[in-house]
Design an enzyme around this catalytic site. Structure first.
Site, PDB file in Angstrom:
ATOM      1  N   THR A 146       1.103  -4.591   4.306  1.00  0.00           N
ATOM      2  CA  THR A 146       0.785  -5.034   5.668  1.00  0.00           C
ATOM      3  C   THR A 146       0.076  -6.385   5.711  1.00  0.00           C
ATOM      4  O   THR A 146       0.070  -7.031   6.752  1.00  0.00           O
ATOM      5  CB  THR A 146      -0.100  -3.994   6.386  1.00  0.00           C
ATOM      6  OG1 THR A 146      -1.310  -3.798   5.645  1.00  0.00           O
ATOM      7  CG2 THR A 146       0.621  -2.673   6.531  1.00  0.00           C
ATOM      8  N   ASP A 147      -0.530  -6.822   4.595  1.00  0.00           N
ATOM      9  CA  ASP A 147      -1.308  -8.066   4.611  1.00  0.00           C
ATOM     10  C   ASP A 147      -0.497  -9.248   5.125  1.00  0.00           C
ATOM     11  O   ASP A 147      -0.988 -10.046   5.931  1.00  0.00           O
ATOM     12  CB  ASP A 147      -1.823  -8.400   3.209  1.00  0.00           C
ATOM     13  CG  ASP A 147      -3.032  -7.574   2.812  1.00  0.00           C
ATOM     14  OD1 ASP A 147      -3.358  -6.609   3.530  1.00  0.00           O
ATOM     15  OD2 ASP A 147      -3.651  -7.889   1.776  1.00  0.00           O
ATOM     16  N   THR A 180       0.821  -1.216   0.000  1.00  0.00           N
ATOM     17  CA  THR A 180       0.000   0.000   0.000  1.00  0.00           C
ATOM     18  C   THR A 180       0.850   1.259   0.000  1.00  0.00           C
ATOM     19  O   THR A 180       0.485   2.267  -0.609  1.00  0.00           O
ATOM     20  CB  THR A 180      -0.941  -0.003   1.223  1.00  0.00           C
ATOM     21  OG1 THR A 180      -1.794  -1.141   1.142  1.00  0.00           O
ATOM     22  CG2 THR A 180      -1.793   1.248   1.272  1.00  0.00           C
TER      23      THR A 180
END
Length: 323
Positions: free
Chosen positions: A86-87, A12
């Site tokens: 971040t996933d 992101t």
């Protein structure tokens, strides 16, 4: 001045809206560094890949490990920052920590809001991560996650909220440090076992799956995982790590056939405590499953995969230092 190397992998923090209105990782390391304030440590950068972390496979994780190891081995580099989605940041951070031989810090960071958001959080997170990587106080702490003013040890840290600005939570007592006035301050240090060898090319194709126990569950998915080529299967048990009669029968068969079976828990916090019978955790461990302590399921999966890729058969003694 300290020298920090920034390795960009996407996520992101590097994402902008495409012509279809979807956010896609498209910005490189140079663009990310253009958004932070001047001054501070000397920073070099390069792109390793540009992918949302939901797209990463074992091959990509291996390439990130190799890139970080090469930078840490450079005598002119004092620390490394990896920008990452971040996933699955918790998985990459843990794998990096497992294989980190250097005393220099490796720090992962990212963003919850994309780079073209009116108020992106990526630049601030990146600036803080660079400060952590440059700090002498960060040495000997392994791989860390720096995000929204907090510093987390890799082991036991999980993404606990999908969209919150500070999405990470640790299962092992909270952040080990915080960033104030642009500088890291550590309250504790993780206990780290001896580092393992870097993932070999065989890691790319090692399959370890996770099967969750729920009311009415049976061994159908576990059997399907093995038929698909899984060398290991982790049972995400209920409660303190419980199966049922169907899962127990499958564990007995799988262990006999040479499949590595791990026993974790689907509960967000707390360890596996195998003391129930009648298909519960005590019976599953007695059948040959390896209890995984309080190690989060998705980190445990990588630990088993790394050991299997090196030709090691995981056993309680091998796992003890890491769970």
């Amino acid at each position: 001045m300290p020298q920090v190397s920034v390795l960009a992998t996407g996520g992101t923090i590097a994402s902008s809206e495409n012509d279809r209105g979807a956010s896609v990782a498209s910005r490189g390391a140079g663009e990310l560094l253009g958004g932070i304030a001047a001054g501070g440590p000397n920073v070099s950068s390069r792109d390793v890949m540009r992918l949302g972390s939901y797209l990463l496979g074992h091959r990509e994780l291996r390439l990130i490990c190799e890139a970080v190891a090469a930078e840490l081995a450079d005598g002119g580099v004092d620390g490394v920052v990896v920008t990452h989605g971040t996933d699955t940041m918790e998985e990459t951070a843990y794998l990096l920590d497992l294989v980190q031989h250097s005393s220099k810090p490796a720090v992962l960071t990212g963003a919850q809001r994309p780079a073209d958001h009116p108020c992106p959080d990526g630049p601030g997170n990146l600036q803080e991560a660079i400060a952590v990587a440059a700090s002498p106080s960060a040495r000997d702490k392994g791989t860390m996650i720096s995000f929204a003013g907090n510093i987390y040890a890799a082991r036991g840290t999980r993404k606990a909220h999908t969209v919150a600005p500070s999405p990470f939570k640790t299962m092992d007592g909270g952040p080990i440090g915080q960033i104030a006035n642009g500088q890291p301050h550590f309250m504790s240090a993780p206990i780290r076992p001896r580092a393992l060898a870097l993932p070999p090319p065989a890691f790319d194709s090692i399959r370890v799956d996770i099967v969750t126990v729920h009311p009415g569950s049976d061994a159908t998915l576990a059997r399907a995982a093995v038929e698909a080529g899984a060398r290991g299967v982790i049972i995400a048990g209920s409660g303190v790590g419980n199966g049922n009669s169907s899962i127990l029968a499958w564990v007995e068969e799988a262990v006999q056939a040479g499949i590595t079976v791990g026993l974790g828990t689907r509960v967000p916090e707390g360890p596996v405590v195998p003391f129930y019978g009648n298909g519960g955790g005590a019976d599953v461990v007695r059948a040959g499953a390896l209890q995984l302590g309080s190690l989060p399921l998705f980190q445990a999966r990588l630990l088993l995969a790394l050991m299997l890729s090196h030709g090691q058969k995981p056993n309680p003694e091998l796992l003890a230092a890491h769970i």
